[in-house]
Design a protein around this motif. Structure first.
Motif, short mmCIF file in Angstrom:
data_model
loop_
_atom_site.label_atom_id
_atom_site.label_comp_id
_atom_site.label_asym_id
_atom_site.label_seq_id
_atom_site.Cartn_x
_atom_site.Cartn_y
_atom_site.Cartn_z
N LEU A 68 0.83 -1.21 0.00
CA LEU A 68 0.00 0.00 0.00
C LEU A 68 0.86 1.26 0.00
O LEU A 68 0.52 2.26 -0.62
CB LEU A 68 -0.93 0.02 1.22
CG LEU A 68 -2.19 -0.83 1.13
CD1 LEU A 68 -2.91 -0.85 2.47
CD2 LEU A 68 -3.14 -0.28 0.05
N ASP A 69 1.99 1.20 0.70
CA ASP A 69 2.89 2.35 0.77
C ASP A 69 3.69 2.55 -0.51
O ASP A 69 4.00 3.68 -0.90
CB ASP A 69 3.87 2.20 1.95
CG ASP A 69 3.24 2.58 3.27
OD1 ASP A 69 2.23 3.31 3.26
OD2 ASP A 69 3.76 2.15 4.32
N HIS A 70 4.07 1.45 -1.14
CA HIS A 70 4.94 1.53 -2.32
C HIS A 70 4.34 0.69 -3.46
O HIS A 70 4.89 -0.32 -3.85
CB HIS A 70 6.35 1.00 -1.99
CG HIS A 70 6.93 1.59 -0.75
ND1 HIS A 70 6.90 0.94 0.48
CD2 HIS A 70 7.55 2.77 -0.53
CE1 HIS A 70 7.48 1.70 1.39
NE2 HIS A 70 7.88 2.82 0.81
N ALA A 91 -10.44 -6.52 2.06
CA ALA A 91 -11.42 -5.49 2.40
C ALA A 91 -10.71 -4.24 2.92
O ALA A 91 -11.09 -3.10 2.59
CB ALA A 91 -12.41 -6.01 3.44
N CYS A 92 -9.67 -4.44 3.72
CA CYS A 92 -8.86 -3.31 4.20
C CYS A 92 -8.24 -2.56 3.02
O CYS A 92 -8.25 -1.32 2.98
CB CYS A 92 -7.76 -3.80 5.13
SG CYS A 92 -8.32 -4.51 6.69
N VAL A 93 -7.70 -3.30 2.06
CA VAL A 93 -7.10 -2.70 0.87
C VAL A 93 -8.15 -1.91 0.09
O VAL A 93 -7.93 -0.76 -0.32
CB VAL A 93 -6.47 -3.78 -0.03
CG1 VAL A 93 -6.08 -3.21 -1.39
CG2 VAL A 93 -5.24 -4.39 0.65
N ALA A 94 -9.33 -2.52 -0.11
CA ALA A 94 -10.39 -1.87 -0.88
C ALA A 94 -10.83 -0.57 -0.22
O ALA A 94 -10.99 0.46 -0.89
CB ALA A 94 -11.58 -2.82 -1.03
N ASN A 96 -9.12 1.29 1.78
CA ASN A 96 -8.03 2.24 1.66
C ASN A 96 -8.11 3.00 0.33
O ASN A 96 -8.00 4.23 0.28
CB ASN A 96 -6.70 1.52 1.79
CG ASN A 96 -5.51 2.43 1.60
OD1 ASN A 96 -5.08 2.64 0.47
ND2 ASN A 96 -4.96 2.96 2.69
N PHE A 97 -8.31 2.27 -0.74
CA PHE A 97 -8.41 2.90 -2.06
C PHE A 97 -9.64 3.80 -2.14
O PHE A 97 -9.56 4.92 -2.66
CB PHE A 97 -8.47 1.83 -3.15
CG PHE A 97 -7.12 1.36 -3.62
CD1 PHE A 97 -6.61 1.77 -4.84
CD2 PHE A 97 -6.36 0.51 -2.84
CE1 PHE A 97 -5.36 1.36 -5.27
CE2 PHE A 97 -5.11 0.08 -3.26
CZ PHE A 97 -4.61 0.51 -4.48
N ALA A 98 -10.77 3.31 -1.64
CA ALA A 98 -12.00 4.11 -1.70
C ALA A 98 -11.87 5.40 -0.91
O ALA A 98 -12.34 6.45 -1.33
CB ALA A 98 -13.17 3.28 -1.19
N PRO A 229 -11.68 0.49 18.32
CA PRO A 229 -12.43 1.73 18.29
C PRO A 229 -11.79 2.80 17.44
O PRO A 229 -12.45 3.54 16.73
CB PRO A 229 -12.46 2.15 19.76
CG PRO A 229 -12.20 0.90 20.54
CD PRO A 229 -11.30 0.08 19.67
N LYS A 230 -10.47 2.89 17.47
CA LYS A 230 -9.78 3.94 16.72
C LYS A 230 -8.35 3.47 16.45
O LYS A 230 -7.68 2.98 17.34
CB LYS A 230 -9.74 5.25 17.49
CG LYS A 230 -9.38 6.46 16.63
CD LYS A 230 -10.54 6.84 15.71
CE LYS A 230 -10.20 8.11 14.92
NZ LYS A 230 -11.25 8.47 13.97
N SER A 231 -7.88 3.61 15.23
CA SER A 231 -6.52 3.18 14.92
C SER A 231 -6.06 3.91 13.70
O SER A 231 -6.80 4.72 13.10
CB SER A 231 -6.49 1.67 14.70
OG SER A 231 -5.16 1.23 14.62
N GLU A 232 -4.84 3.62 13.29
CA GLU A 232 -4.27 4.30 12.13
C GLU A 232 -5.08 3.99 10.89
O GLU A 232 -5.45 2.87 10.63
CB GLU A 232 -2.81 3.85 11.91
CG GLU A 232 -2.13 4.61 10.77
CD GLU A 232 -0.68 4.19 10.64
OE1 GLU A 232 -0.07 4.58 9.65
OE2 GLU A 232 -0.19 3.48 11.54
N ASP A 233 -5.42 5.03 10.12
CA ASP A 233 -6.29 4.88 8.96
C ASP A 233 -5.49 4.37 7.78
O ASP A 233 -4.95 5.14 6.99
CB ASP A 233 -6.93 6.24 8.62
CG ASP A 233 -7.95 6.10 7.52
OD1 ASP A 233 -8.43 4.98 7.29
OD2 ASP A 233 -8.29 7.13 6.90
N LYS A 234 -5.41 3.05 7.68
CA LYS A 234 -4.67 2.45 6.57
C LYS A 234 -5.22 1.07 6.29
O LYS A 234 -5.70 0.40 7.15
CB LYS A 234 -3.19 2.37 6.89
CG LYS A 234 -2.34 2.00 5.70
CD LYS A 234 -0.91 2.10 6.06
CE LYS A 234 -0.03 1.85 4.84
NZ LYS A 234 1.38 1.93 5.12
#
Length: 234
Positions: A68-70, A91-94, A96-98, A229-234
């Motif tokens: 995702l970073d590179h 789903a996490c990847v999708a 992220n793109f959206a 509940p809350k974490s890095e948005d990636k």
């Protein structure tokens, strides 16, 4: 609200509705959305890894994070046993793109056949489905290899979509319970038991051109992937 001596009812969204709309705004970028409801807002930062002791799984997550970073021009082919979290990771990847504002088609491949068969006789509907599969900036084919293989699906639908995406250099990701060798064997046979090794090879060449394989190992962790509940948005 009183305006010109007339009492009018005015409805405004409450803060909870506003927050809901903000949290789900990225879903408008999905051209096709077969995500389970519980996966429509997850990110890689939503995965609880503190109890994870499978080093190979942690390495797989790190590879996806680094991808995702590179980003390269190739997508990902996640494979492994049932329940290891492949769909969750994609789903996490999708999402992220959206959330970046890029168009996404997240397709559960067995549902794709149902969707296309339901559109028989409706050329506009079939064209819309094919257009979404071909033109989405990110296409995810989830659980590929679980769908019944027909010559029509393999040669006219899947081969067309993969070839177009390869030509247009569009990112494509896959998940499967089968590794690439097993998937190739799966595509050799249609529902009638007929064998067409050449057409299977053509499909697999496109998949290999579009995505790099990553093994997602481990036992069933469907109940271990906990949204925080809350974490890095990636």
């Amino acid at each position: 609200l009183v305006k010109d001596d007339i009492l009018k009812s005015v409805y405004r969204p409450c803060r909870y509705q506003l927050q809901y709309e903000k949290d789900n705004a990225h879903l408008k970028k999905y051209l096709i959305n077969d995500l389970p409801d519980e996966m429509r807002s997850i990110t890689l930062g939503s995965i609880e890894l503190t109890q994870e002791n499978n080093k190979l799984y942690l390495e797989a997550v790190k590879k996806i994070w680094d991808w995702l970073d590179h980003q390269t021009s190739k997508g990902l082919y996640l494979h492994g046993p049932v329940g290891t979290g492949k769909t969750y990771l994609l789903a996490c990847v999708a999402n992220n793109f959206a959330k970046r504002g890029q168009s996404v088609a997240f397709v559960h491949t067995p549902k794709l056949l149902v969707r296309l068969k339901a559109a028989f006789g409706d050329d506009d509907e079939q064209d819309d489905i094919m257009s979404a599969l071909i033109e989405a900036e990110l296409l995810i084919l989830d659980d590929i290899g679980a769908e019944p293989v027909t010559g029509w699906y393999r040669d006219e639908i899947l081969a067309t979509v993969l070839n177009e995406r390869m030509t247009k250099q569009k990112l494509t990701c896959f998940s499967s319970n089968l590794d690439l060798k097993e998937l190739g064997i799966n595509f050799k046979y249609n529902q009638k038991g007929e064998v067409d090794e050449l057409k299977a090879q053509r499909i697999m060449e496109r998949i290999r051109m579009l995505a790099d394989p990553i093994m997602v190992p481990g036992n069933n962790r469907r109940f271990k992937l906990i949204s925080l509940p809350k974490s890095e948005d990636k």
